[in-house]
Design an enzyme around this catalytic site. Structure first.
Site, PDB file in Angstrom:
ATOM      1  N   ASP A 131       0.829  -1.205   0.000  1.00 36.11           N
ATOM      2  CA  ASP A 131       0.000   0.000   0.000  1.00 36.11           C
ATOM      3  C   ASP A 131       0.865   1.257   0.000  1.00 36.11           C
ATOM      4  O   ASP A 131       0.465   2.289   0.536  1.00 36.11           O
ATOM      5  CB  ASP A 131      -0.921  -0.007   1.224  1.00 36.11           C
ATOM      6  CG  ASP A 131      -2.090   0.966   1.087  1.00 36.11           C
ATOM      7  OD1 ASP A 131      -2.433   1.305  -0.062  1.00 36.11           O
ATOM      8  OD2 ASP A 131      -2.632   1.396   2.108  1.00 36.11           O
ATOM      9  N   CYS A 191     -23.023  -8.035   0.297  1.00 37.06           N
ATOM     10  CA  CYS A 191     -22.221  -6.818   0.474  1.00 37.06           C
ATOM     11  C   CYS A 191     -22.850  -5.631  -0.245  1.00 37.06           C
ATOM     12  O   CYS A 191     -22.865  -4.505   0.276  1.00 37.06           O
ATOM     13  CB  CYS A 191     -20.782  -7.040   0.014  1.00 37.06           C
ATOM     14  SG  CYS A 191     -20.593  -7.572  -1.701  1.00 37.06           S
ATOM     15  N   CYS A 238     -14.946   1.709   7.414  1.00 33.81           N
ATOM     16  CA  CYS A 238     -16.203   0.953   7.425  1.00 33.81           C
ATOM     17  C   CYS A 238     -15.900  -0.491   7.057  1.00 33.81           C
ATOM     18  O   CYS A 238     -15.190  -0.751   6.086  1.00 33.81           O
ATOM     19  CB  CYS A 238     -17.188   1.548   6.425  1.00 33.81           C
ATOM     20  SG  CYS A 238     -18.777   0.679   6.328  1.00 33.81           S
ATOM     21  N   CYS A 241     -19.179  -4.242   4.415  1.00 32.15           N
ATOM     22  CA  CYS A 241     -19.190  -5.190   3.299  1.00 32.15           C
ATOM     23  C   CYS A 241     -18.387  -6.449   3.610  1.00 32.15           C
ATOM     24  O   CYS A 241     -18.605  -7.496   2.994  1.00 32.15           O
ATOM     25  CB  CYS A 241     -18.697  -4.534   2.011  1.00 32.15           C
ATOM     26  SG  CYS A 241     -16.944  -4.055   2.024  1.00 32.15           S
TER      27      CYS A 241
END
Length: 326
Positions: A131, A191, A238, A241
């Site tokens: 990342d 999801c 969040c 999902c």
């Protein structure tokens, strides 16, 4: 030492470093993922994350990042931990952010893995990313046979999706793994139905502009007024999902190499009373620190002032037919 033995050594060394899985892919231009990525760019789905617009082909063509490359080694760092925020915390922090910063931990483990490889098989060159650079990590994880794309756009395996992805680019020639020829999601759309803002506009496509994670983390301006009432108590990120995914729900927490962070001990009052110094102290060494105190306050304000949307008395259905249930 033969390429097969080199690969076996790398996979064993990755396991010793605590990685949940390790796969290899032949370095090449991933055309289809690149085309999907550029289409999402054109549609504005990456919102204000403009760094994703810079030289997008580099993410899918590692030869542009490392001349002479032959292999992309991919590892997974499991974060399906059992750490829980205390009762009365109220404000929710995403699962990946209640531990020490994955950037630091993953990079340290990747570098340790490279040192082991270099000591046993000197003469090769390596570059590591997690990342942190121009590498399409999910695309390479799929290419290396470690999982498939879930309908929530995350890497999905039969053990769920709670994984960080680490990448090692190398000029070593290593036998590639086969990609998985399966559709793990099958008929499941949990999801998509559960996303609080409709950010999953269709299977495998996410509009970051509507995403709670984008709005509470990456967005440096005001939270979109269409999203703010739907934040619930999500202060940072969040997980909805992933929480509803059958593969995640059926898996028990596993031992991970990420240490828990002090945020787990915060009550509602603690969150609300933090000043800038307290914020820096509590979130030092975690991913949350990257939003800085100003965005932290913005998120708190948005949650506390939101007008709650009407509740769905039924809620999303929690039964779903996936590939493994056929």
């Amino acid at each position: 030492m033969s390429p097969t033995n080199l690969k076996s050594f790398i996979q064993q060394a990755a396991k010793e470093e605590g990685f949940a899985a390790c796969g290899c892919a032949k370095a090449r231009f991933l055309k289809e993922p690149y085309l999907r990525y550029t289409k999402a760019l054109q549609e504005g789905y990456f919102a204000t994350m403009h760094w994703l617009e810079r030289e997008p082909r580099r993410r899918f063509d590692p030869a542009l990042v490392m001349p002479g490359i032959h292999t992309v080694i991919v590892v997974l760092g499991d974060y399906h931990h059992g750490f829980k925020q205390k009762n009365g915390a109220f404000y929710k922090i995403s699962k990946y952010a209640v531990t020490e910063d994955y950037h630091d931990t993953m990079l340290a483990r990747l570098r340790a893995l490279v040192r082991k490889i270099d000591e046993a098989f000197p003469g090769y060159n390596f570059k590591v990313y997690t990342d942190t650079g121009p590498v399409a990590e999910k695309a390479w994880a799929v290419e290396a046979g470690l999982g498939v794309y879930g309908k929530n756009t995350l890497l999905l395996t039969e053990k769920g999706s709670w994984y960080f992805i680490g990448i090692i680019l190398t000029d070593a020639k290593i036998e590639p793994d086969n990609t998985l020829n399966t559709d793990l999601c099958a008929e499941c759309n949990l999801c998509l139905h559960a996303c609080p803002t409709g950010a999953l506009v269709e299977p495998f496509r996410l509009d970051a502009r509507k995403c709670v994670s984008y709005q509470t983390i990456e967005n440096k301006g005001e939270i979109d007024p269409e999203v703010a009432p739907k934040l619930g108590t999500r202060l940072y990120g969040c997980d909805t999902c992933q929480d509803v995914c059958p593969y995640n729900r059926r898996e028990s927490p596993r031992p991970v190499f990420f240490k828990p962070a002090p945020v787990l001990d915060l009550s509602k009052e603690d969150f609300e009373s933090l000043d800038e110094e307290g914020f820096s102290k509590i979130f030092k060494g975690t991913a949350v620190k990257r939003i800085k105190f100003t965005r932290y306050q913005r998120n708190l304000t948005a949650i506390r002032s939101r007008k709650r949307p009407p509740l769905n008395p039924d809620g999303p259905s929690m039964s779903c037919k996936t590939k493994s249930q056929d």
